[in-house]
Design an enzyme around this catalytic site. Structure first.
Site, PDB file in Angstrom:
ATOM      1  CG  ASP A  48      43.873  45.791  36.392  1.00 38.56           C
ATOM      2  OD1 ASP A  48      43.594  46.484  37.010  1.00 38.56           O
ATOM      3  OD2 ASP A  48      43.407  44.583  36.387  1.00 38.56           O
ATOM      4  CD  GLU A  58      38.453  45.691  39.502  1.00 37.59           C
ATOM      5  OE1 GLU A  58      37.227  45.487  39.930  1.00 37.59           O
ATOM      6  OE2 GLU A  58      38.397  45.512  38.289  1.00 37.59           O
TER       7      GLU A  58
END
Length: 381
Positions: A70, A135
């Site tokens: 991400d 994250e």
């Protein structure tokens, strides 16, 4: 150089707009490459987050590469000189959201493992990947949930490299061998709302809180140690009032954060802060969020191997540091694993025109491969 397999894979990953918690097919792409090497793939979906646990081998020790697919939102595309999800090469630099944080690292990890396995198909132990799409966001359904799953079945990681951008001027000049803890407090101080012309009928929580906040800001929490700087306290948000200029507010909201060393504990800091607030006779409520405890890899096989690998590639030893923010290493280290962070230069992360140099990604691939050789090469027969 621009056709290097790490650069090619990094471009494929950058082209997928995987804004937290979306993975946008990145893990499938990586999984296909790993499956071809004999990795067993296990997709773990928790709520809105996709995670991948991939492992080659069943023996110990377990060497793990950890990272995230991400990325943070790119912001207005007009601010970028090229579209953020269109990987663009210019003057030996690869541009795009995630180039440095951390799709470039993921590409380097996979290519390094491909080369290592080709040369050492009967390597010692196991190689694993722990990849999340959570994250950059709330970090509640990503690495921490995967680690909980592994712990529940007693599947241990012995050594872990997190591919966060740890370098400052060029790849490998710094290794993060630990991180400070992070503790957030959401403090509400209560007063009595009233008219500014009649302060004797009200109680202004801003006035009441000011000396206490000054005391917190000037407190020496600890002086750090050889690995960690002193613990710091910072107020990040403060709000009071109705928006009207003639109303004394009824309450004050203060959010603060401590980045703390191993010389302090979260529990001890909570007690000290509550004691300071009580000393000023405040009517308050406080909610705590422990974002992560400090960890340190102060020696061991992994640190020795990565240091040697960096020296082999760039001809000098890296500086060790625990500075900066948090990373998913804080979820892996408490299991007993040795954890370090080694990745590209962090100057452009979360900025427009995020980029990474071609040479740095090539060097990073070599560093990862040499680390594997140090730790998992089979013994000569």
């Amino acid at each position: 150089m621009s056709q290097h397999p790490t650069l090619s894979l990094a471009r494929e990953l950058i082209a997928r707009p995987s804004i937290t918690p979306e993975d946008a097919g990145c893990q499938q792409l990586l999984g296909e490459r790993l499956s071809a090497l004999g990795f067993t793939l296990e997709t773990m979906v928790f709520e809105d987050t996709t995670n991948l646990w991939a492992r080659r081998g069943t023996a110990e020790p377990v060497f793990c590469f950890a990272g995230h697919t991400d990325v943070v939102p790119p912001g207005p595309e007009k601010d970028w000189h090229t579209p953020p999800f269109t990987p663009t090469d210019k003057d030996g630099v690869l541009y795009g959201r995630g180039a440095a944080d951390m799709k470039g690292s993921l590409a380097a990890m996979v290519v390094a493992v491909e080369r290592f396995v080709q040369n050492n198909p009967e390597h010692k132990g196991s190689i694993a990947f722990l990849i999340t799409s959570d994250e950059e966001g709330p970090f509640i359904n990503g690495t921490t949930r995967v680690v909980d799953t592994l712990e529940a079945r007693n599947e241990k990681i012995n050594w872990c490299i997190v591919g966060e951008p740890s370098s400052t001027d060029y790849c490998g000049d710094m290794i993060k061998n630990g991180r400070r803890g992070s503790l957030t407090g959401d403090l509400t101080i209560y007063g009595i709302q009233g008219h500014v012309a009649y302060p004797h009928l009200a109680k202004n929580p801003v006035h009441k809180a000011a000396p206490a906040l000054a005391a917190l800001a000037s407190e020496v929490w600890d002086t750090g140690n050889h690995a960690f700087p002193a613990t710091t306290f910072q107020i990040s948000n403060l709000h009071a009032g109705t928006g009207a200029g003639n109303v004394i507010p009824g309450e004050l909201s203060v959010q603060f954060n401590l980045r703390y060393s191993t010389e302090s504990t979260a529990e001890g800091l909570m007690e000290r802060i509550s004691a300071i607030l009580q000393r000023f006779d405040l009517n308050f409520d406080i909610q705590w969020t422990l974002n992560g405890r400090p960890f340190l890899t102060d020696g061991g096989h992994l640190l020795a191997a990565t240091t040697a690998a960096v020296e082999k590639v760039i001809g000098q030893a890296p500086t060790l540091s625990t500075a900066g923010g948090t990373s998913d290493g804080r979820f892996i280290a408490p299991t007993g694993a040795e954890v370090i962070e080694l990745g590209p230069v962090n100057k452009t992360i979360h900025k427009v025109n995020e980029c990474v140099s071609h040479q740095d990604l090539i060097h990073l691939t070599d560093m990862y491969e040499y680390t594997l050789e140090h730790l998992l090469c089979p013994l000569p027969k």
